[in-house]
Design an enzyme around this catalytic site. Structure first.
Site, PDB file in Angstrom:
ATOM      1  N   SER A  21       0.828  -1.202   0.000  1.00 50.61           N
ATOM      2  CA  SER A  21       0.000   0.000   0.000  1.00 50.61           C
ATOM      3  C   SER A  21       0.865   1.256   0.000  1.00 50.61           C
ATOM      4  O   SER A  21       1.911   1.315   0.632  1.00 50.61           O
ATOM      5  CB  SER A  21      -0.895   0.000   1.240  1.00 50.61           C
ATOM      6  OG  SER A  21      -1.662   1.181   1.302  1.00 50.61           O
ATOM      7  N   LYS A  45      -4.143   1.764  -2.040  1.00 53.60           N
ATOM      8  CA  LYS A  45      -3.807   2.985  -1.302  1.00 53.60           C
ATOM      9  C   LYS A  45      -4.499   3.044   0.051  1.00 53.60           C
ATOM     10  O   LYS A  45      -5.689   2.746   0.162  1.00 53.60           O
ATOM     11  CB  LYS A  45      -4.204   4.191  -2.158  1.00 53.60           C
ATOM     12  CG  LYS A  45      -3.740   5.518  -1.630  1.00 53.60           C
ATOM     13  CD  LYS A  45      -4.020   6.608  -2.666  1.00 53.60           C
ATOM     14  CE  LYS A  45      -3.513   7.953  -2.201  1.00 53.60           C
ATOM     15  NZ  LYS A  45      -2.061   7.983  -2.005  1.00 53.60           N
ATOM     16  N   ALA A  70       6.531  11.487   3.936  1.00 52.14           N
ATOM     17  CA  ALA A  70       5.541  11.904   4.926  1.00 52.14           C
ATOM     18  C   ALA A  70       4.313  12.408   4.171  1.00 52.14           C
ATOM     19  O   ALA A  70       3.918  13.563   4.264  1.00 52.14           O
ATOM     20  CB  ALA A  70       6.099  12.987   5.839  1.00 52.14           C
ATOM     21  N   LEU A  73      -1.169  10.015   4.461  1.00 46.77           N
ATOM     22  CA  LEU A  73      -2.388   9.262   4.162  1.00 46.77           C
ATOM     23  C   LEU A  73      -3.344  10.022   3.248  1.00 46.77           C
ATOM     24  O   LEU A  73      -4.561   9.996   3.426  1.00 46.77           O
ATOM     25  CB  LEU A  73      -3.114   8.863   5.458  1.00 46.77           C
ATOM     26  CG  LEU A  73      -2.347   7.926   6.385  1.00 46.77           C
ATOM     27  CD1 LEU A  73      -3.085   7.772   7.710  1.00 46.77           C
ATOM     28  CD2 LEU A  73      -2.132   6.567   5.736  1.00 46.77           C
ATOM     29  N   ASN A 100      -6.155  -1.633   2.382  1.00 47.23           N
ATOM     30  CA  ASN A 100      -5.366  -1.103   3.494  1.00 47.23           C
ATOM     31  C   ASN A 100      -6.156   0.000   4.178  1.00 47.23           C
ATOM     32  O   ASN A 100      -6.609   0.943   3.517  1.00 47.23           O
ATOM     33  CB  ASN A 100      -4.029  -0.577   2.970  1.00 47.23           C
ATOM     34  CG  ASN A 100      -3.127  -0.085   4.081  1.00 47.23           C
ATOM     35  OD1 ASN A 100      -3.270   1.025   4.581  1.00 47.23           O
ATOM     36  ND2 ASN A 100      -2.172  -0.916   4.466  1.00 47.23           N
ATOM     37  N   CYS A 131      -0.944   4.700  12.848  1.00 46.44           N
ATOM     38  CA  CYS A 131      -1.539   6.037  12.901  1.00 46.44           C
ATOM     39  C   CYS A 131      -1.610   6.557  14.338  1.00 46.44           C
ATOM     40  O   CYS A 131      -1.776   5.780  15.283  1.00 46.44           O
ATOM     41  CB  CYS A 131      -2.952   6.010  12.327  1.00 46.44           C
ATOM     42  SG  CYS A 131      -3.019   5.393  10.655  1.00 46.44           S
ATOM     43  N   THR A 194       7.199   1.464   7.732  1.00 52.28           N
ATOM     44  CA  THR A 194       8.446   2.221   7.633  1.00 52.28           C
ATOM     45  C   THR A 194       9.052   2.553   8.996  1.00 52.28           C
ATOM     46  O   THR A 194       8.345   2.722   9.991  1.00 52.28           O
ATOM     47  CB  THR A 194       8.214   3.544   6.884  1.00 52.28           C
ATOM     48  OG1 THR A 194       7.156   4.254   7.532  1.00 52.28           O
ATOM     49  CG2 THR A 194       7.856   3.295   5.435  1.00 52.28           C
ATOM     50  N   GLY A 245      12.039  -3.137   2.399  1.00 47.09           N
ATOM     51  CA  GLY A 245      13.281  -3.159   1.637  1.00 47.09           C
ATOM     52  C   GLY A 245      13.390  -4.276   0.630  1.00 47.09           C
ATOM     53  O   GLY A 245      14.452  -4.482   0.037  1.00 47.09           O
ATOM     54  N   GLY A 266       7.443  -2.568  -1.590  1.00 47.29           N
ATOM     55  CA  GLY A 266       7.006  -1.183  -1.490  1.00 47.29           C
ATOM     56  C   GLY A 266       7.816  -0.210  -2.315  1.00 47.29           C
ATOM     57  O   GLY A 266       7.554   0.010  -3.495  1.00 47.29           O
TER      58      GLY A 266
END
Length: 305
Positions: A21, A45, A70, A73, A100, A131, A194, A245, A266
């Protein structure tokens, strides 16, 4: 069933390769380049209850062997996804898709998942608990076992679809979070999201990203991700999706040796839009080199510890 096929929470996949996502949109742009039905599935997404513009720009910074983002969302909200994106997706993707979901309160998570549960195309709900909890002082749901479990229970109450909890690596003990989710009824775990990173512009002596810090992803984080996947696979009995990664067929096999049932890719999609297709094509050759018959026999089988 071919030698690349795997099972994820009871659903058969042609192969374990899943674009992550935030790096694949709704698949539309990639479908213009190749037939994305070659994928196991993809995680679309990140979706919230309401539409979000996202963080101020600049949102992305390059760094050695990776990137920091950053985005915040940014998405059109779940109702738009249901009314517009999913019907459009039917034209070019003919397999169950992974939804997601993000939220800023337990109620938001539950309502978004309830709405997506009714969508035939959605095979799994991947719940991103990185979140900030607006009712809990801003701390991420994914950094507290109790909060992670609360979200898991709330989502499980409103859906019959498999629920996969996506974990943040920015914690002291990743297994405590994973076990809390499992105990609360999660059907699977995906990790890692991440890491937290930043860059500074030496000319201005200020952070490159407007949000100061962002999510660090790319090949540099693979060893950390692999370690956490290995730990979680030994701590829980539910399926685990490994990510972080991953950029080669060899990386996919390493993740599956660590115990992953499937693997998400990703940041590599942003560098090479064909990477997932090419990894799938290359997997049989690499499996032959290491005398691997099928991926199902590999998962979790070649690690001692």
């Amino acid at each position: 069933m071919g030698r690349l096929s795997v099972t994820l929470c009871g659903i058969e996949l042609d192969n374990p390769v899943i674009p992550a996502s935030g790096t694949f949109g709704y698949g539309r742009e990639f479908a213009e380049l190749y037939d994305i039905n070659c994928l196991g599935t993809f995680s679309f997404k990140g979706t919230t209850l309401d539409a979000r513009f996202g963080n101020p720009t600049p949102r992305i910074a390059e760094c050695t062997a990776g990137m920091i983002n950053a985005v915040g969302l940014q998405n059109p909200g779940v109702k738009h996804v249901i009314e517009t994106e999913l019907p459009e997706m039917k034209r070019y993707f003919h397999k169950p898709v992974m939804a997601n979901v993000s939220g800023f309160s337990v109620e938001q998570y539950a309502e978004t998942c309830r709405l997506l549960d009714a969508q035939e195309q959605v095979g799994w709900l991947e719940v991103n608990i990185s979140c900030p909890n607006v009712h809990g002082g801003g701390m991420s749901f994914g950094t507290d076992p109790k909060a992670a479990a609360e979200v898991t229970r709330a989502v499980k109450k409103v859906t019959a679809k498999p629920v996969i909890m996506k974990l943040s690596p920015n914690v002291t003990d990743i297994t405590a979070i994973a076990k809390a989710c499992e105990d609360a009824g999660a059907d699977g775990i995906s990790l890692i999201n991440t890491l937290l990173g930043m860059r500074i512009d030496l000319k201005t002596r200020k952070p490159v990203i407007a949000n100061t810090m962002g999510g660090f992803s790319g090949p540099a984080i693979f060893p950390v991700a692999l370690r956490m996947v290995w730990q979680v696979c030994r701590a829980v009995k539910i399926p685990v999706i490994g990510m972080g990664g991953v950029s080669t067929a060899e990386d996919v096999l390493e993740m599956m040796c660590a115990g992953a049932a499937a693997v998400e890719i990703g940041a590599a999609n942003l560098r090479d839009p064909f990477v997932c297709r090419d990894i799938i094509l290359r997997l049989p050759e690499v499996m032959d080199r290491y005398h691997i018959g099928t991926l199902k026999e590999l998962t979790g089988g070649d690690i001692n510890g």
